[in-house]
Design a protein around this motif. Sequence first.
Motif, PDB file in Angstrom:
ATOM      1  N   ASP A  22      41.948  63.092  37.539  1.00 33.57           N
ATOM      2  CA  ASP A  22      43.316  62.925  37.059  1.00 33.57           C
ATOM      3  C   ASP A  22      43.742  61.494  37.382  1.00 33.57           C
ATOM      4  N   ALA A  23      44.664  60.956  36.593  1.00 33.04           N
ATOM      5  CA  ALA A  23      45.185  59.609  36.815  1.00 33.04           C
ATOM      6  C   ALA A  23      46.690  59.688  37.035  1.00 33.04           C
ATOM      7  N   ASP A  24      47.207  58.816  37.915  1.00 37.49           N
ATOM      8  CA  ASP A  24      48.646  58.847  38.204  1.00 37.49           C
ATOM      9  C   ASP A  24      49.463  58.036  37.199  1.00 37.49           C
ATOM     10  N   ALA A  38      46.744  50.090  30.602  1.00 34.95           N
ATOM     11  CA  ALA A  38      47.259  48.801  31.071  1.00 34.95           C
ATOM     12  C   ALA A  38      46.524  48.404  32.349  1.00 34.95           C
ATOM     13  N   VAL A  39      46.252  47.112  32.473  1.00 38.41           N
ATOM     14  CA  VAL A  39      45.594  46.562  33.658  1.00 38.41           C
ATOM     15  C   VAL A  39      46.500  46.741  34.871  1.00 38.41           C
ATOM     16  N   GLU A  89      41.616  50.135  40.373  1.00 38.45           N
ATOM     17  CA  GLU A  89      42.246  49.190  39.467  1.00 38.45           C
ATOM     18  C   GLU A  89      41.627  49.259  38.085  1.00 38.45           C
ATOM     19  N   VAL A  90      42.490  49.236  37.068  1.00 36.31           N
ATOM     20  CA  VAL A  90      42.036  49.029  35.697  1.00 36.31           C
ATOM     21  C   VAL A  90      41.921  47.513  35.555  1.00 36.31           C
ATOM     22  N   TYR A 102      37.305  50.035  34.538  1.00 34.56           N
ATOM     23  CA  TYR A 102      37.973  50.339  35.810  1.00 34.56           C
ATOM     24  C   TYR A 102      36.938  50.796  36.819  1.00 34.56           C
ATOM     25  N   ARG A 103      37.354  50.814  38.082  1.00 33.38           N
ATOM     26  CA  ARG A 103      36.518  51.348  39.153  1.00 33.38           C
ATOM     27  C   ARG A 103      36.939  52.779  39.419  1.00 33.38           C
ATOM     28  N   TRP A 104      35.956  53.606  39.749  1.00 36.88           N
ATOM     29  CA  TRP A 104      36.227  54.985  40.176  1.00 36.88           C
ATOM     30  C   TRP A 104      35.422  55.164  41.447  1.00 36.88           C
ATOM     31  N   GLY A 105      36.111  55.184  42.574  1.00 38.53           N
ATOM     32  CA  GLY A 105      35.424  55.177  43.862  1.00 38.53           C
ATOM     33  C   GLY A 105      34.653  53.881  43.982  1.00 38.53           C
ATOM     34  N   SER A 106      33.343  53.963  44.242  1.00 39.82           N
ATOM     35  CA  SER A 106      32.526  52.751  44.367  1.00 39.82           C
ATOM     36  C   SER A 106      31.787  52.429  43.065  1.00 39.82           C
TER      37      SER A 106
END
Length: 175
Positions: free
Chosen positions: A56-58, A63-64, A83-84, A95-99
């Motif tokens: 899920d995203a907040d 957008a960056v 971060e996007v 974007y990054r998701w975890g590492s």
Amino acid sequence: MSKRDEYKPGSAAGAEVRKDGEKWTLVVVRELRHAPEKVWKALTDPVSLREWAPFDADRSLAAVGPIKLSTVGTPTPNVSETEVTRADAPHLLEYRWGSNDLRWTLEPRGDGTRLTLWHNIDRGFIAMGAAGWHICFDVLDRFVGEEPIGRIVGGEAMKFEWQRLNTEYAKQFGL
């Protein structure tokens, strides 16, 4: 029987592994029958992500800037403050998701879209990642086609032949 109960993933296909030094990248390509704008919305809109994605995203990923991604389908939620880094609608999302770094490209193909995901992932998890994304992409395709079957992630994916896909991808990748 519901559409969800009828769902069975096809054979492992459309994924490859690239190795650069110690870095492993899973590349998944899927031809979707929907326009890039519709696919982009499904990749970036928090409400849409709840229908197919493993997190899920907040806020919108369109957008960056900073974002929180919360893994779903795990015994305890894992929240990544991340971060996007690029959001060029409806063509490129990074974007990054975890590492892990994720890069999505959307290329128009007739009335549809060629969706490509580059996911740098630990070698030990690459076949599992391919199996998981395979199911997520199937669910994404149905959601964008307005035939949603609901998110299938985590342990629930086991009920939908995830283990078979994991084995097939491991063989394809020579792992």
